[in-house]
Write an enzyme that holds these catalytic residues in place. Structure first.
Site, PDB file in Angstrom:
ATOM      1  N   ARG A 103       0.859  -1.186   0.000  1.00  0.00           N
ATOM      2  CA  ARG A 103       0.000   0.000   0.000  1.00  0.00           C
ATOM      3  C   ARG A 103       0.894   1.235   0.000  1.00  0.00           C
ATOM      4  NH1 ARG A 103      -2.457   0.084   6.263  1.00  0.00           N
ATOM      5  NH2 ARG A 103      -0.450  -0.014   7.289  1.00  0.00           N
ATOM      6  N   ASN A 141      -4.690   8.090   4.633  1.00  0.00           N
ATOM      7  CA  ASN A 141      -4.440   7.344   5.859  1.00  0.00           C
ATOM      8  C   ASN A 141      -2.970   7.464   6.221  1.00  0.00           C
ATOM      9  OD1 ASN A 141      -5.597   5.484   7.911  1.00  0.00           O
ATOM     10  ND2 ASN A 141      -3.905   4.198   7.242  1.00  0.00           N
ATOM     11  N   GLU A 142      -2.692   7.874   7.434  1.00  0.00           N
ATOM     12  CA  GLU A 142      -1.316   7.951   7.933  1.00  0.00           C
ATOM     13  C   GLU A 142      -0.345   8.374   6.826  1.00  0.00           C
ATOM     14  OE1 GLU A 142      -0.273   4.299   9.928  1.00  0.00           O
ATOM     15  OE2 GLU A 142      -1.247   4.947  11.771  1.00  0.00           O
ATOM     16  N   GLU A 298      -6.546   5.269  16.325  1.00  0.00           N
ATOM     17  CA  GLU A 298      -6.236   3.849  16.173  1.00  0.00           C
ATOM     18  C   GLU A 298      -5.390   3.426  17.352  1.00  0.00           C
ATOM     19  OE1 GLU A 298      -4.104   2.534  12.721  1.00  0.00           O
ATOM     20  OE2 GLU A 298      -5.373   3.671  11.366  1.00  0.00           O
ATOM     21  N   TRP A 306       3.167  -6.302  13.337  1.00  0.00           N
ATOM     22  CA  TRP A 306       4.255  -5.739  12.525  1.00  0.00           C
ATOM     23  C   TRP A 306       5.580  -5.549  13.256  1.00  0.00           C
ATOM     24  CZ3 TRP A 306       4.739  -1.123  15.072  1.00  0.00           C
ATOM     25  CH2 TRP A 306       3.582  -0.538  15.596  1.00  0.00           C
ATOM     26  N   GLU A 346      -2.253  -8.300   7.605  1.00  0.00           N
ATOM     27  CA  GLU A 346      -2.632  -7.964   8.978  1.00  0.00           C
ATOM     28  C   GLU A 346      -3.582  -8.978   9.598  1.00  0.00           C
ATOM     29  OE1 GLU A 346      -3.770  -3.847   8.352  1.00  0.00           O
ATOM     30  OE2 GLU A 346      -1.757  -3.213   8.922  1.00  0.00           O
ATOM     31  N   LYS A 347      -3.574 -10.198   9.045  1.00  0.00           N
ATOM     32  CA  LYS A 347      -4.554 -11.166   9.569  1.00  0.00           C
ATOM     33  C   LYS A 347      -4.253 -11.575  11.007  1.00  0.00           C
ATOM     34  CE  LYS A 347      -2.532 -15.155   7.124  1.00  0.00           C
ATOM     35  NZ  LYS A 347      -1.460 -14.362   6.456  1.00  0.00           N
ATOM     36  N   PHE A 348      -3.001 -11.380  11.444  1.00  0.00           N
ATOM     37  CA  PHE A 348      -2.701 -11.702  12.851  1.00  0.00           C
ATOM     38  C   PHE A 348      -2.890 -10.503  13.785  1.00  0.00           C
ATOM     39  CE2 PHE A 348      -0.392 -15.227  10.807  1.00  0.00           C
ATOM     40  CZ  PHE A 348      -0.888 -16.281  11.564  1.00  0.00           C
ATOM     41  N   HIS A 349      -3.243  -9.357  13.226  1.00  0.00           N
ATOM     42  CA  HIS A 349      -3.424  -8.154  14.062  1.00  0.00           C
ATOM     43  C   HIS A 349      -4.722  -8.304  14.864  1.00  0.00           C
ATOM     44  CE1 HIS A 349      -3.732  -3.943  15.173  1.00  0.00           C
ATOM     45  NE2 HIS A 349      -2.582  -3.687  14.576  1.00  0.00           N
TER      46      HIS A 349
HETATM   47  C1  GAL Z   1      -1.782   1.683  11.110  1.00  0.00           C
HETATM   48  C2  GAL Z   1      -2.630   1.790   9.860  1.00  0.00           C
HETATM   49  C3  GAL Z   1      -3.725   0.751   9.831  1.00  0.00           C
HETATM   50  C4  GAL Z   1      -3.174  -0.583  10.226  1.00  0.00           C
HETATM   51  C5  GAL Z   1      -2.556  -0.474  11.593  1.00  0.00           C
HETATM   52  C6  GAL Z   1      -2.017  -1.773  12.114  1.00  0.00           C
HETATM   53  O1  GAL Z   1      -0.504   2.190  10.865  1.00  0.00           O
HETATM   54  O2  GAL Z   1      -3.204   3.054   9.747  1.00  0.00           O
HETATM   55  O3  GAL Z   1      -4.284   0.700   8.534  1.00  0.00           O
HETATM   56  O4  GAL Z   1      -2.235  -0.982   9.289  1.00  0.00           O
HETATM   57  O5  GAL Z   1      -1.487   0.421  11.527  1.00  0.00           O
HETATM   58  O6  GAL Z   1      -1.436  -1.603  13.391  1.00  0.00           O
END
Ligand code: GAL
Length: 704
Positions: A103, A141-142, A298, A306, A346-349
């Protein structure tokens, strides 16, 4: 109080959408950030648009009483964009492309990216700007999160235009950059390139402008989208999500264009300083726009995906971390994300609704939190209410960390160390730019303010003259806004205030085990030099106690200042290590070394040098903690009448505090907190005049 999460229904079959709304209601969710990465679903080809699914989701949410923060979805261009318009791809410093597949693969200055993103925003705005569910707009986004700098040809062209706009003539740029050095004199703007891979150090003044440009390009993307939303008639607040102290973007310059500050914060459970660092980030979010609400936009309910290892939060930590945000001014608590992804990076998030469903510790925590937030009374929007301000400045950050300096400085780490000493003492701090320093504060701490703009210098001088107490130290007041030395040496702006004359940096370093030599230093030699620098210390004696300093033992000469502490070792033995000086109605303090901190955590001072210096200026400036005598590990913050107490430690604690429990309405005289326990207590601040030197100066000025 807003409560919710990013919501990505486009990742799921439609048959879960009704369940989503039902469970959101169960958790107390009242808002979601919708469709942040939905561009390819909304516009599957350049000529095709699909809003039907989004209409359906928004209507379902609306029917369920859940508001929408509608995303402009521009943060991840669809594959067809990269294929049709490869010139929208960003490049690294060698000129190699960043390719699609992740992304944020867009060059912020690319006119084609901006045209395509702009069209998407226009269509979204025209369709939804009057939809009653849409209460806020989430732009991009960010910005810059993954792509800190873009060196593409699009960036090159935009950079040249940006420089021409800034300097008007190439001669003015040559002056500002000092291009007589190393034969860098430019004949025209189109001879200038981004600072791509070069044999050796780039011109530091050009690097500073490059960083300004980079931040401005990201901001321009935001502003372009904001403009389109406004033109379409948007009356809802418009914002984008910040990332706390994020080096590539000068958020203080962005803040005026944010209707609310939204901030993303992911404290690392493995970081021993996570409480301090998160507190700083939340104070920064509040301070960026005093008088406007800020939103925790968030956070994670549990583990992220990550970091190299991703431990979950300690039981109770979710409530404790959330309480820290509320205490420090947040009006909304949001997560990434609502429903855990089944596929993708991000499936483990973690998420509000875990993959394992509602019979989970996470779901229990999420619903409990929703209920507690709903029970809170209305809270005031904080202004500049702290007695102490800590100066933190992006341009200075960029400049002080440029290479080829007397020694390397990790600016954010240094700022956090100073912040930590106040945090540990339960003293509230605003985070401000030098130009924002004014008589709202009693004490201002300005560490390593290497780049000091003229306006910042005047604000600091006015502040002290008006009765404030200023503390500053090494690497301050060295260069101007172009990263050039001013005529007349160093401390040219603050010297008169401090009653000091600066002579030399006195860099400290232990013996190095690595090689030296001319030409490029090997990676081993660089590491050896860093290790040696970290071993270099000096001692000084303060109030009869021997303390340590690191980084430098500067040679400064008292020119009116009183020497509070002198160096007791090294070549500077006997010379000033800590000084104070009356100036106007106030006082300016200087440390000629960086006092060593043991990294005190919340809950009472530690026996370290940094804390000893802070103790001295706190006493001199009459600054008071939110709650006195806090037990170790306990954090306290005030927001209007609300005092929040959070026990980050491992033991049960008891704190004396008269007030009313804000959740239950019951009167309290003392608060008992288990580990990770939180209490919200309504306890109006004592109205007795703290009689700080600044308050006295203001009073006598009013009377005379
Ligand atoms: C942020 C982002 C989200 C997601 C999240 C995961 O940096 O805006 O889309 O990736 O981290 O922690």
């Amino acid at each position: 109080m807003l409560y919710g999460a990013d919501y990505n229904p486009d990742q799921w079959p439609e048959d879960v959408w009704d369940d989503d709304v039902r469970l959101m209601q169960e958790a107390g969710v009242n808002i979601v950030s919708l469709g942040i990465f939905a561009w390819s679903r909304i516009q599957p080809t350049e000529d095709a648009w699909d809003f039907a699914w989004l209409d359906a989701v928004i209507d379902k949410l609306h029917a369920g009483g859940i508001a929408v923060n509608l995303a402009t979805a521009t943060a991840s261009p669809p594959p067809w964009v990269s294929k049709t318009y490869p010139e929208t791809l960003p490049a690294n410093e060698s000129g190699a492309s960043y390719w699609p597949g992740s992304r944020q693969h867009f060059a912020p200055s690319s006119p084609i990216y901006r045209r395509l993103a702009g069209e998407l925003v226009r269509r979204l705005a025209e369709r939804y700007v009057h939809h009653p569910a849409v209460v806020m707009w989430h732009v991009g986004n960010e910005f810059g999160c993954h792509l800190w700098m873009d060196f593409s040809d699009a960036a090159r062209d935009a950079y040249r235009g940006w420089l021409e706009n800034r300097y008007a003539t190439v001669e003015a740029l040559n002056q500002a950059w000092g291009t007589s050095f190393w034969s860098q004199r430019y004949g025209s703007f189109d001879e200038i390139f981004p600072p791509r891979l070069a044999p050796y150090s780039h011109n530091p003044s050009s690097m500073l402008d490059w960083r300004r440009f980079t931040s401005d390009m990201l901001l321009e993307c935001y502003l372009m989208e904001r403009e389109i939303l406004l033109e379409a008639g948007a009356t809802q607040p418009i914002t984008t999500n910040f990332m706390g102290p994020f080096k590539p973007a000068d958020y203080r310059k962005w803040a005026p264009f944010m209707d609310v500050i939204a901030d993303d914060c992911y404290p690392d459970p493995a970081n021993p300083n996570r409480v301090r660092d998160a507190a700083f980030q939340r104070d920064l979010a509040r301070s960026l726009k005093p008088g406007a609400p800020w939103l925790l936009w968030e956070q994670a309910t549990d583990a992220v995906n990550w970091r190299p290892a991703n431990p979950g939060k300690r039981p109770g930590a979710l409530v404790a971390e959330t309480a820290q945000s509320i205490a420090r001014g947040a009006d909304g608590i949001m997560f990434f994300q609502w429903r855990q992804s089944r596929a993708g990076s991000e499936k483990f998030h973690s998420a509000m609704l875990p993959h394992a469903g509602t019979e989970t510790r996470t779901w229990d925590a999420v619903t409990e939190l929703g209920a507690r937030l709903a029970a809170l009374p209305e809270l005031p929007t904080p202004g500049r209410d702290a007695q102490v301000a800590l100066v933190f400045d992006w341009e200075n950050w960029w400049a002080v960390e440029e290479r080829d300096h007397p020694t390397e400085v990790d600016y954010l780490a240094l700022v956090l160390e100073w912040y930590g000493a106040f945090h540990a003492r339960g003293i509230q701090v605003d985070i401000v730019g030098p130009e924002e320093v004014d008589h709202a504060y009693d004490l201002v701490v300005a560490p390593a303010l290497y780049l000091l703009r003229d306006e910042g210098a005047s604000a600091l001088a006015r502040f002290v003259d008006d009765g404030g107490t200023l503390l500053t130290g090494p690497f301050t007041d060295i260069v101007d806004a172009h990263d050039q030395f001013r005529a007349g040496g160093f401390l040219t702006q603050l010297g008169p205030l401090l009653g000091l004359r600066f002579e030399d940096f006195g860099v400290l370093a232990g013996l190095s085990s690595g090689g030296s030599g001319v030409g490029a230093l090997s990676a081993d030699a660089v590491q050896a030099a860093r290790d040696a620098a970290s071993r270099g210390t000096v001692t000084f004696e303060l109030d009869g106690v021997e303390q340590s300093g690191r980084l430098v033992a500067e040679t400064v000469h008292a020119a009116g200042a009183t020497v509070v502490a002198a160096f007791s070792s090294g070549p500077q033995a006997g010379a000033p290590a800590l000084t104070r000086h009356r100036f106007g109605s106030g006082e300016a303090w200087y440390t000629a070394t960086q006092p060593v901190s043991n990294g005190a955590s919340a809950g009472g001072p530690s026996a370290d040098a940094l804390d000893a210096v802070v103790a001295a200026v706190v006493a001199a400036s009459g600054v008071r903690p939110v709650v006195a005598d806090l037990p170790a590990g306990v954090e306290a913050a005030r927001r209007g009448d609300l005092v929040t107490l959070i026990n980050h430690g491992d033991a049960r604690v008891e704190i004396a505090l008269d007030g009313t429990d804000a959740e239950t309405g019951v009167a309290v005289e003392r608060v008992v907190l288990d580990p990770q326990g939180v209490a919200f207590v309504s306890a109006p601040a004592a109205t007795s005049d703290p009689a700080t030197p600044r308050a006295r100066a203001t009073a006598s000025a009013t009377h005379s």
